[in-house]
Design an enzyme around this catalytic site. Structure first.
Site, PDB file in Angstrom:
ATOM      1  N   HIS A   1      -0.733  -6.325  -5.285  1.00 38.80           N
ATOM      2  CA  HIS A   1      -0.775  -7.785  -5.189  1.00 38.80           C
ATOM      3  C   HIS A   1      -0.019  -9.210  -5.746  1.00 38.80           C
ATOM      4  O   HIS A   1      -0.107  -9.285  -6.447  1.00 38.80           O
ATOM      5  CB  HIS A   1      -2.339  -8.694  -4.589  1.00 38.80           C
ATOM      6  CG  HIS A   1      -2.660  -9.697  -4.561  1.00 38.80           C
ATOM      7  ND1 HIS A   1      -3.664 -10.434  -4.788  1.00 38.80           N
ATOM      8  CD2 HIS A   1      -2.619 -10.351  -3.034  1.00 38.80           C
ATOM      9  CE1 HIS A   1      -3.295 -11.617  -4.340  1.00 38.80           C
ATOM     10  NE2 HIS A   1      -3.015 -11.457  -3.078  1.00 38.80           N
TER      11      HIS A   1
ATOM     12  N   ASN B   1       1.171 -13.640  -5.346  1.00 39.77           N
ATOM     13  CA  ASN B   1       0.813 -14.395  -4.804  1.00 39.77           C
ATOM     14  C   ASN B   1       1.216 -15.792  -5.092  1.00 39.77           C
ATOM     15  O   ASN B   1       0.405 -15.552  -6.164  1.00 39.77           O
ATOM     16  CB  ASN B   1      -0.544 -14.952  -3.530  1.00 39.77           C
ATOM     17  CG  ASN B   1      -0.920 -16.027  -2.883  1.00 39.77           C
ATOM     18  OD1 ASN B   1      -1.186 -16.713  -3.765  1.00 39.77           O
ATOM     19  ND2 ASN B   1      -0.150 -16.648  -1.548  1.00 39.77           N
TER      20      ASN B   1
ATOM     21  N   HIS C   1       0.791  -5.541 -18.031  1.00 42.13           N
ATOM     22  CA  HIS C   1       0.155  -6.572 -18.122  1.00 42.13           C
ATOM     23  C   HIS C   1       0.644  -7.579 -19.246  1.00 42.13           C
ATOM     24  O   HIS C   1       1.208  -8.208 -19.680  1.00 42.13           O
ATOM     25  CB  HIS C   1      -1.193  -5.992 -19.341  1.00 42.13           C
ATOM     26  CG  HIS C   1      -2.410  -6.307 -17.883  1.00 42.13           C
ATOM     27  ND1 HIS C   1      -3.084  -7.386 -18.154  1.00 42.13           N
ATOM     28  CD2 HIS C   1      -2.065  -5.475 -17.187  1.00 42.13           C
ATOM     29  CE1 HIS C   1      -3.873  -7.885 -16.793  1.00 42.13           C
ATOM     30  NE2 HIS C   1      -4.006  -6.171 -16.743  1.00 42.13           N
TER      31      HIS C   1
ATOM     32  N   ARG D   1       1.728 -20.393  -5.061  1.00 34.99           N
ATOM     33  CA  ARG D   1       1.927 -21.167  -3.679  1.00 34.99           C
ATOM     34  C   ARG D   1       1.545 -22.643  -4.882  1.00 34.99           C
ATOM     35  O   ARG D   1       1.786 -22.887  -5.420  1.00 34.99           O
ATOM     36  CB  ARG D   1       0.391 -21.345  -2.974  1.00 34.99           C
ATOM     37  CG  ARG D   1      -1.026 -21.475  -3.540  1.00 34.99           C
ATOM     38  CD  ARG D   1      -2.012 -20.723  -3.296  1.00 34.99           C
ATOM     39  NE  ARG D   1      -2.993 -20.023  -4.577  1.00 34.99           N
ATOM     40  CZ  ARG D   1      -3.457 -19.388  -5.565  1.00 34.99           C
ATOM     41  NH1 ARG D   1      -2.677 -18.403  -4.973  1.00 34.99           N
ATOM     42  NH2 ARG D   1      -4.453 -19.409  -6.270  1.00 34.99           N
TER      43      ARG D   1
ATOM     44  N   ASN E   1      -5.715 -22.110  10.822  1.00 32.59           N
ATOM     45  CA  ASN E   1      -4.625 -21.994  12.223  1.00 32.59           C
ATOM     46  C   ASN E   1      -3.873 -21.398  12.114  1.00 32.59           C
ATOM     47  O   ASN E   1      -2.663 -21.522  12.660  1.00 32.59           O
ATOM     48  CB  ASN E   1      -5.098 -23.504  13.143  1.00 32.59           C
ATOM     49  CG  ASN E   1      -6.194 -23.861  13.832  1.00 32.59           C
ATOM     50  OD1 ASN E   1      -7.366 -23.214  13.788  1.00 32.59           O
ATOM     51  ND2 ASN E   1      -5.787 -25.341  13.917  1.00 32.59           N
TER      52      ASN E   1
ATOM     53  N   ARG F   1      -1.049 -17.425  11.127  1.00 33.08           N
ATOM     54  CA  ARG F   1      -0.693 -16.998  12.191  1.00 33.08           C
ATOM     55  C   ARG F   1      -2.514 -15.279  11.578  1.00 33.08           C
ATOM     56  O   ARG F   1      -1.659 -14.585  10.281  1.00 33.08           O
ATOM     57  CB  ARG F   1      -0.003 -16.567  12.090  1.00 33.08           C
ATOM     58  CG  ARG F   1       0.988 -15.448  13.006  1.00 33.08           C
ATOM     59  CD  ARG F   1       1.918 -14.791  12.839  1.00 33.08           C
ATOM     60  NE  ARG F   1       1.983 -14.047  14.020  1.00 33.08           N
ATOM     61  CZ  ARG F   1       2.566 -12.599  13.616  1.00 33.08           C
ATOM     62  NH1 ARG F   1       2.211 -12.262  12.196  1.00 33.08           N
ATOM     63  NH2 ARG F   1       3.516 -11.574  14.524  1.00 33.08           N
TER      64      ARG F   1
ATOM     65  N   HIS G   1       0.687  -0.766  -0.295  1.00 36.67           N
ATOM     66  CA  HIS G   1      -0.042   0.081  -0.018  1.00 36.67           C
ATOM     67  C   HIS G   1       0.659   1.307  -0.076  1.00 36.67           C
ATOM     68  O   HIS G   1       1.436   1.960   0.796  1.00 36.67           O
ATOM     69  CB  HIS G   1      -0.853  -0.033   1.443  1.00 36.67           C
ATOM     70  CG  HIS G   1      -1.858  -0.740   1.563  1.00 36.67           C
ATOM     71  ND1 HIS G   1      -3.217  -1.458   0.111  1.00 36.67           N
ATOM     72  CD2 HIS G   1      -1.896  -2.468   1.885  1.00 36.67           C
ATOM     73  CE1 HIS G   1      -3.672  -2.135   0.579  1.00 36.67           C
ATOM     74  NE2 HIS G   1      -3.600  -3.229   1.373  1.00 36.67           N
TER      75      HIS G   1
END
Length: 344
Positions: free
Chosen positions: A125, A127, A159, A129, A298, A300, A115
């Site tokens: 943003h 990500n 892009h 994974r 669960n 953080r 930000h």
């Protein structure tokens, strides 16, 4: 911040099982990505530094959360790495991949949200994974840009960088994953996109059709359907693709930062930035499946919610004034555009 989609078409890639060291290799990639991005951001910001919190998860695994605040460029940003494992799959995964039932799981990834302080510098943003559960494995992730003020050259630059990364591995990746991103980062209750998109993909295991999302009547699904089932791609193919995409982040985003960081702004621009940040909060708390996944496993809590901006405002019944940069954002930039082929 990890974004999981409902999957209705996936099959297990029985012809390309992961290598024995798959988990360690992806873990190293994700950690290196975190390190490289953090080092570059500290250099660009010039003032801010990252605070690191290492954390452990009782059920198995842990991570490194890094947050930068009150910098010259970044008002707040977080870059997280995590790896978690356990015996009990969360409901969000079992619903989407029932064939993973009865298996322990492993998931690792790196995610960030930045930000910036200046309203002319867009929020971004990222990500990437990886997930394993018995015979089931896949890669997912992407990048998306959320500008507050409309600069077509910025959207086009990002892009084009992402398209180049995709095209290095398959000519049909970008068309599908770009449309999927437009579809995913969409606030249904506002009937508007969160920003100008980028890339989004999930459940990529080298088999079947590229699109694995819930909107089978949308553009991404329609384009993927025309392509049909792609030739099988191996774990190594997809690992290389994710590596290239992750390496595209800095050259895609930092030139935009350098172009906009010193632009003058006043209270009008700052207030509009804070108002539009509210959309980010709404999306992450209402729609983002990664937030659900993190809380269900669960994770953080501070790390899961570090994507939220430090300051934000809402205004009842806001409408931008006609023929202003703010109205142009709504009328043009928050709708799907062919940014990779944009010309001035």
């Amino acid at each position: 911040m990890t974004a999981f989609q409902t999957d209705t078409t996936t099959t297990t890639n029985t012809t390309s099982l992961p290598p024995a060291d798959s988990r360690e290799r992806v873990k190293q990639l994700m950690q290196q990505l975190q390190d490289t991005i953090c080092d570059a951001l500290v250099k660009v910001d010039g003032i801010g530094t990252f605070r690191e919190d290492k954390w452990d998860r009782d059920e198995g695994g842990g991570g490194r959360s890094r947050v930068i605040r009150d910098g010259s460029v970044l008002e707040q940003g977080g870059v997280n790495f995590s790896e978690v494992w356990g015996k009990q799959l969360p409901p969000s995964i079992l619903k989407q991949r029932p064939e993973a039932a009865g298996h322990g799981f492993f998931a690792t990834g790196t995610s960030l949200v930045l930000h910036p302080r200046n309203p002319y510098v867009p929020t971004v943003h990222l990500n990437y994974r990886y997930f394993e559960a018995g015979p089931v494995w896949w890669f997912g992730g992407g990048i998306d840009l959320t500008p507050y003020y409309p600069f077509a050259e910025d959207a086009a630059h990002l892009h084009r960088q992402l398209k180049e990364a995709c095209d290095a591995h398959h000519p049909e990746y970008y068309p599908v994953f770009k449309s999927w991103c437009d579809e995913y980062f969409y606030l249904k209750h506002r009937q508007e996109m969160r920003g100008v998109g980028g890339l989004f993909f999930d459940y990529q295991d080298g088999t079947g059709k590229l699109y694995r999302g819930p909107h089978q009547d949308g553009p991404a699904a329609a384009y993927s359907e025309k392509l049909g089932d792609l030739e099988p791609r191996s774990w190594e193919d997809l690992f290389a693709f994710v590596t290239t995409c992750s390496e595209a982040f800095l050259p895609a985003y930092l030139p935009i930062v350098e172009r906009r960081r010193d632009m003058d702004y006043g209270d009008r621009e700052r207030n509009f930035q804070l108002y539009r940040r509210g959309r980010y909060v709404e999306f992450n708390l209402v729609y983002d499946r990664g937030t659900i996944f993190g809380l269900q496993t669960n994770g953080r809590t501070e790390s899961i919610l570090m994507s939220l901006p430090p300051l934000v405002r809402w205004e009842y019944g806001y409408q931008p004034e006609p023929n202003t940069p703010e109205s142009e954002l709504y009328e043009t930039f928050l709708k799907p555009q062919d940014w990779a082929n944009w010309t001035a």
